[in-house]
Design a protein around this motif. Structure first.
Motif, PDB file in Angstrom:
ATOM      1  N   ASN A 152     -65.087  81.274  -8.883  1.00  0.00           N
ATOM      2  CA  ASN A 152     -65.622  80.631  -7.684  1.00  0.00           C
ATOM      3  C   ASN A 152     -66.302  81.595  -6.728  1.00  0.00           C
ATOM      4  O   ASN A 152     -66.760  81.180  -5.657  1.00  0.00           O
ATOM      5  N   GLU A 153     -66.370  82.853  -7.093  1.00  0.00           N
ATOM      6  CA  GLU A 153     -67.020  83.832  -6.223  1.00  0.00           C
ATOM      7  C   GLU A 153     -68.034  84.636  -7.023  1.00  0.00           C
ATOM      8  O   GLU A 153     -67.854  84.891  -8.214  1.00  0.00           O
ATOM      9  N   GLY A 154     -69.117  85.026  -6.336  1.00  0.00           N
ATOM     10  CA  GLY A 154     -70.137  85.854  -6.960  1.00  0.00           C
ATOM     11  C   GLY A 154     -71.159  85.032  -7.718  1.00  0.00           C
ATOM     12  O   GLY A 154     -70.908  83.883  -8.099  1.00  0.00           O
ATOM     13  N   GLY A 155     -72.336  85.613  -7.916  1.00  0.00           N
ATOM     14  CA  GLY A 155     -73.391  84.943  -8.653  1.00  0.00           C
ATOM     15  C   GLY A 155     -74.090  83.895  -7.808  1.00  0.00           C
ATOM     16  O   GLY A 155     -73.727  83.617  -6.665  1.00  0.00           O
ATOM     17  N   TYR A 156     -75.128  83.290  -8.386  1.00  0.00           N
ATOM     18  CA  TYR A 156     -75.903  82.282  -7.660  1.00  0.00           C
ATOM     19  C   TYR A 156     -75.294  80.889  -7.767  1.00  0.00           C
ATOM     20  O   TYR A 156     -75.535  80.038  -6.922  1.00  0.00           O
ATOM     21  N   THR A 157     -74.534  80.630  -8.822  1.00  0.00           N
ATOM     22  CA  THR A 157     -73.933  79.305  -9.005  1.00  0.00           C
ATOM     23  C   THR A 157     -72.475  79.456  -9.435  1.00  0.00           C
ATOM     24  O   THR A 157     -72.112  79.173 -10.578  1.00  0.00           O
ATOM     25  N   PRO A 158     -71.613  79.918  -8.528  1.00  0.00           N
ATOM     26  CA  PRO A 158     -70.205  80.126  -8.887  1.00  0.00           C
ATOM     27  C   PRO A 158     -69.503  78.821  -9.244  1.00  0.00           C
ATOM     28  O   PRO A 158     -69.833  77.754  -8.725  1.00  0.00           O
ATOM     29  N   GLY A 159     -68.530  78.924 -10.162  1.00  0.00           N
ATOM     30  CA  GLY A 159     -67.716  77.782 -10.521  1.00  0.00           C
ATOM     31  C   GLY A 159     -68.305  76.875 -11.577  1.00  0.00           C
ATOM     32  O   GLY A 159     -67.683  75.878 -11.962  1.00  0.00           O
TER      33      GLY A 159
END
Length: 228
Positions: A152-159
């Motif tokens: 759920n954290e980091g990147g452009y589309t977490p989760g």
């Protein structure tokens, strides 16, 4: 006599060494995880030989068409693109507020192009589950299913979550994208029209069941480091 004994000992040691190496190779094959099996089936080991990858990302949705082109220098990790006639070049290790939107587009398009490799590149950022004899969503054929769910954290589309469907050769045939790991599918497409480009096995076409959505690659080229 001593020479014969030494030679015999040396021969035994040589044969023994070869057998050990064979056993080590077998053990390495056995130790491959499902993530590695899928990535390697698509030529992951050959990615290290790629210097530049150029491609145009295309989307046909009903009557509309969208495209954008990229040149990725994997040696320097720089990206070039033509954004509405404006050429933009940036380094992926120094993305700023001016290039973040462009980089988000590149990450999306590159993921569609090389998703099997991200199973290794991103392995510390997602959890995964592997199941056999699962029904593929489009063909309805029994296949293996590999589900990955990003943190759920980091990147452009977490989760986000992805379900990869493939046979005994570990080549992806279909996949499902589920935004935010929701139960309902956001996108379901095929993986087809594979080409082997300098050892990288890439699916050039992805389409939904009725063909109203097509995502595909043109102008695809992989330049190798050994051809400089």
């Amino acid at each position: 006599m001593k020479k014969h004994i030494i030679f015999a000992i040396g021969l035994i040691a040589f044969v023994g060494c070869k057998e050990v190496k064979k056993e080590e190779a077998k053990e390495q094959e056995k130790e491959l995880s499902i993530l590695e099996k899928v990535a390697h089936a698509h030529g992951f080991k050959n990615f290290k030989n790629a210097k530049e990858i150029t491609f145009t990302f295309n989307v046909d949705r009903d009557t509309t068409h969208f495209q954008r082109s990229w040149l990725w220098n994997t040696a320097t990790n720089t990206v070039e693109t033509d954004n509405n006639g404006e050429k933009i070049t940036y380094h992926r290790n120094s993305v700023d507020s001016l290039t973040a939107k462009v980089d988000a587009g590149f990450i999306n398009d590159k993921y569609w192009l090389l998703a099997p490799f991200n199973l290794i590149w991103d392995k510390d950022n997602f959890s995964f589950d592997h199941q056999n004899n699962m029904q593929a969503p489009i063909s309805k054929a029994p296949m293996q299913r590999l589900t990955i769910v990003y943190g759920n954290e980091g990147g452009y589309t977490p989760g986000d979550a992805y379900d990869f469907y493939f046979g005994p050769d570990f080549i992806i045939k279909e996949w499902v994208f589920r935004r935010g790991n929701q139960k309902e599918a956001s996108t379901i497409t095929t993986w087809e029209d594979y080409v082997d480009t300098n050892g990288l096995k890439i699916a050039k076409m992805h389409k939904n069941e009725d063909g109203s959505f097509k995502l595909y690659f043109t102008d695809l080229k992989v330049n190798s480091r050994d051809r400089e």
